[in-house]
Design a protein around this motif. Structure first.
Motif, PDB file in Angstrom:
ATOM      1  N   TYR A   3      22.056  55.604  -6.109  1.00  0.00           N
ATOM      2  CA  TYR A   3      22.849  54.600  -5.584  1.00  0.00           C
ATOM      3  C   TYR A   3      22.190  53.740  -4.500  1.00  0.00           C
ATOM      4  CZ  TYR A   3      26.405  52.216  -3.022  1.00  0.00           C
ATOM      5  OH  TYR A   3      27.400  51.207  -2.123  1.00  0.00           O
ATOM      6  N   LEU A   4      21.845  54.647  -3.518  1.00  0.00           N
ATOM      7  CA  LEU A   4      21.087  53.935  -2.263  1.00  0.00           C
ATOM      8  C   LEU A   4      19.855  53.160  -2.731  1.00  0.00           C
ATOM      9  CD1 LEU A   4      21.260  57.009   0.295  1.00  0.00           C
ATOM     10  CD2 LEU A   4      22.690  54.751   0.510  1.00  0.00           C
ATOM     11  N   ARG A   5      19.033  53.856  -3.593  1.00  0.00           N
ATOM     12  CA  ARG A   5      17.949  53.117  -4.251  1.00  0.00           C
ATOM     13  C   ARG A   5      18.057  52.011  -4.755  1.00  0.00           C
ATOM     14  NH1 ARG A   5      15.231  53.143  -8.795  1.00  0.00           N
ATOM     15  NH2 ARG A   5      16.682  55.100  -9.611  1.00  0.00           N
ATOM     16  N   GLY A   6      19.229  52.008  -5.666  1.00  0.00           N
ATOM     17  CA  GLY A   6      19.549  50.664  -6.387  1.00  0.00           C
ATOM     18  C   GLY A   6      20.061  49.526  -5.334  1.00  0.00           C
ATOM     19  N   LYS A   7      20.770  50.076  -4.249  1.00  0.00           N
ATOM     20  CA  LYS A   7      21.309  48.951  -3.280  1.00  0.00           C
ATOM     21  C   LYS A   7      19.961  48.385  -2.494  1.00  0.00           C
ATOM     22  CE  LYS A   7      24.782  48.146  -2.386  1.00  0.00           C
ATOM     23  NZ  LYS A   7      26.222  47.177  -2.839  1.00  0.00           N
ATOM     24  N   LEU A   8      18.984  48.843  -2.528  1.00  0.00           N
ATOM     25  CA  LEU A   8      17.777  48.549  -1.737  1.00  0.00           C
ATOM     26  C   LEU A   8      16.810  47.831  -2.707  1.00  0.00           C
ATOM     27  CD1 LEU A   8      17.392  51.289   0.960  1.00  0.00           C
ATOM     28  CD2 LEU A   8      18.513  49.079   0.994  1.00  0.00           C
ATOM     29  N   ASN A   9      17.151  47.983  -4.070  1.00  0.00           N
ATOM     30  CA  ASN A   9      16.385  47.362  -5.140  1.00  0.00           C
ATOM     31  C   ASN A   9      14.722  47.915  -5.072  1.00  0.00           C
ATOM     32  OD1 ASN A   9      18.130  45.482  -6.160  1.00  0.00           O
ATOM     33  ND2 ASN A   9      17.827  44.157  -4.398  1.00  0.00           N
ATOM     34  N   LEU A  10      14.829  49.259  -4.907  1.00  0.00           N
ATOM     35  CA  LEU A  10      13.569  49.962  -4.884  1.00  0.00           C
ATOM     36  C   LEU A  10      13.345  50.820  -6.275  1.00  0.00           C
ATOM     37  CD1 LEU A  10      13.775  51.411  -1.210  1.00  0.00           C
ATOM     38  CD2 LEU A  10      12.593  49.513  -2.183  1.00  0.00           C
ATOM     39  N   SER A  11      12.016  50.880  -6.506  1.00  0.00           N
ATOM     40  CA  SER A  11      11.726  51.675  -7.892  1.00  0.00           C
ATOM     41  C   SER A  11      11.661  53.176  -7.319  1.00  0.00           C
ATOM     42  CB  SER A  11      10.430  50.792  -8.541  1.00  0.00           C
ATOM     43  OG  SER A  11       9.313  51.289  -7.465  1.00  0.00           O
ATOM     44  N   GLN A  12      11.727  54.016  -8.188  1.00  0.00           N
ATOM     45  CA  GLN A  12      11.476  55.446  -8.063  1.00  0.00           C
ATOM     46  C   GLN A  12      10.062  55.558  -7.646  1.00  0.00           C
ATOM     47  OE1 GLN A  12      12.465  58.085 -11.248  1.00  0.00           O
ATOM     48  NE2 GLN A  12      14.649  58.125 -10.781  1.00  0.00           N
ATOM     49  N   GLN A  13       9.032  54.669  -8.139  1.00  0.00           N
ATOM     50  CA  GLN A  13       7.737  55.103  -7.733  1.00  0.00           C
ATOM     51  C   GLN A  13       7.622  54.724  -6.237  1.00  0.00           C
ATOM     52  OE1 GLN A  13       5.225  56.261 -10.015  1.00  0.00           O
ATOM     53  NE2 GLN A  13       4.282  56.685  -7.810  1.00  0.00           N
ATOM     54  N   LYS A  14       8.169  53.568  -5.917  1.00  0.00           N
ATOM     55  CA  LYS A  14       7.912  53.047  -4.598  1.00  0.00           C
ATOM     56  C   LYS A  14       8.555  54.145  -3.630  1.00  0.00           C
ATOM     57  CE  LYS A  14       7.885  50.204  -0.826  1.00  0.00           C
ATOM     58  NZ  LYS A  14       6.627  50.084  -0.187  1.00  0.00           N
ATOM     59  N   VAL A  15       9.807  54.608  -3.773  1.00  0.00           N
ATOM     60  CA  VAL A  15      10.240  55.528  -2.888  1.00  0.00           C
ATOM     61  C   VAL A  15       9.625  56.825  -2.768  1.00  0.00           C
ATOM     62  CG1 VAL A  15      12.410  57.045  -2.517  1.00  0.00           C
ATOM     63  CG2 VAL A  15      12.669  54.731  -3.463  1.00  0.00           C
ATOM     64  N   ALA A  16       9.039  57.232  -4.024  1.00  0.00           N
ATOM     65  CA  ALA A  16       8.262  58.359  -4.102  1.00  0.00           C
ATOM     66  C   ALA A  16       6.763  58.185  -3.239  1.00  0.00           C
ATOM     67  CB  ALA A  16       7.821  58.951  -5.735  1.00  0.00           C
ATOM     68  N   ASP A  17       6.347  57.072  -3.478  1.00  0.00           N
ATOM     69  CA  ASP A  17       5.039  56.711  -2.789  1.00  0.00           C
ATOM     70  C   ASP A  17       5.273  56.818  -1.189  1.00  0.00           C
ATOM     71  OD1 ASP A  17       3.771  56.474  -4.992  1.00  0.00           O
ATOM     72  OD2 ASP A  17       3.742  54.400  -5.154  1.00  0.00           O
ATOM     73  N   ASP A  18       6.413  56.400  -0.724  1.00  0.00           N
ATOM     74  CA  ASP A  18       6.795  56.247   0.748  1.00  0.00           C
ATOM     75  C   ASP A  18       6.908  57.539   1.237  1.00  0.00           C
ATOM     76  OD1 ASP A  18       6.372  53.472   0.678  1.00  0.00           O
ATOM     77  OD2 ASP A  18       8.460  53.035   0.520  1.00  0.00           O
ATOM     78  N   LEU A  19       7.606  58.627   0.351  1.00  0.00           N
ATOM     79  CA  LEU A  19       7.847  59.743   0.662  1.00  0.00           C
ATOM     80  C   LEU A  19       6.699  60.729   0.532  1.00  0.00           C
ATOM     81  CD1 LEU A  19      11.563  60.236  -0.678  1.00  0.00           C
ATOM     82  CD2 LEU A  19      11.044  59.836   1.479  1.00  0.00           C
TER      83      LEU A  19
END
Length: 251
Positions: A3-19
């Motif tokens: 839900y949080l990722r969707g609200k920020l319009n981020l892809s799983q790949q983008k979040v994974a890379d940042d983490l």
């Protein structure tokens, strides 16, 4: 997390890379197929700017994510429900269970279990209704509810304005703010029988600025007559004191 990722319009790949983890690993966390270790959980909390206790204990889809991110420490003071017109629901702290608020103010389940009302004329903030107790703040007596607006910063307090203070020692108290000190704030009751006192800063849990009051007990005509006499006497005393002060200055 999805839900949080969707609200920020981020892809799983983008979040994974940042983490600094793989997309597959992050996907397992979203699907609840695996639990992130503490160090990753901390990273996720900081990444979305949402405290760990919120991530683990409540359904974030009930809240406005923008408002959550703006609140210090993601405190649970946001509107949990809205009525059919879209107005925020104001939680009511019951008289009989008012002391329980000190233990439950940070518990999402406790807040969600409270009765609510809607006051469409109150806008621009988070509001909550607290019971008045005792005779320290006339004309509000037992049976009155003080509706307060959440105060985020001590610097927002205004001298001689009234507030509901949630503290470790007094629980819920309704008083008039006086001034700051380095380690506390001074407040006073409107009833002159009670002395002003200091609230240590570590004791303060929440502060709510007076927005309106709801009386549930009708005043009798004799009460108003008695109160008018008291006000008249108080005004005379004030005038006499001011005259004496002026005379002292002239001397």
């Amino acid at each position: 997390m999805r839900y949080l990722r969707g609200k920020l319009n981020l892809s799983q790949q983008k979040v994974a890379d940042d983490l600094l983890i793989t997309r597959g690993r992050y996907g397992k966390y979203e699907d609840d197929a695996a639990s992130p270790p503490n160090e990753i959980l901390i990273k996720i909390s900081k990444y979305y700017n949402v405290s760990i206790d919120l991530l683990l204990t409540i359904n974030l889809s009930k809240y406005s994510i923008d408002e959550i991110m703006e609140l210090p420490d993601n405190r649970i003071v946001l509107p949990i429900r809205v009525d059919h017109n879209g107005n925020d629901q104001i939680e009511i702290i019951p008289h009989k269970a008012s002391m329980g608020y000190l233990n439950g103010y940070g518990d999402p389940e406790y807040i969600e279990g409270l009765d609510t009302i809607s006051l469409p004329f109150l806008k621009g903030g988070k509001f909550r209704a607290f019971p008045a107790d005792g005779d320290s703040m006339p004309p509000y007596k037992n049976g009155t509810y003080i509706v307060g607006k959440y105060v985020e910063n001590l610097s927002d307090l205004k001298t001689d304005r009234t507030y509901v203070f949630i503290t470790t020692n007094d629980g819920i108290s309704y008083k008039r703010f006086q001034f700051h000190e380095a380690d506390g704030i001074w407040v006073k009751a409107d009833n002159s029988f009670y002395e002003p006192y200091k609230i240590p800063l570590p004791d303060i849990k929440e502060i709510w600025e007076f927005a309106c009051s709801i009386n549930t007990i009708e005043y009798g005509a004799d009460e108003f007559a008695e109160r008018n006499i008291q006000n008249f006497i108080t005004e005379i005393k004030t005038d006499i004191r001011q005259i004496k002060e002026k005379m002292g200055e002239k001397k």
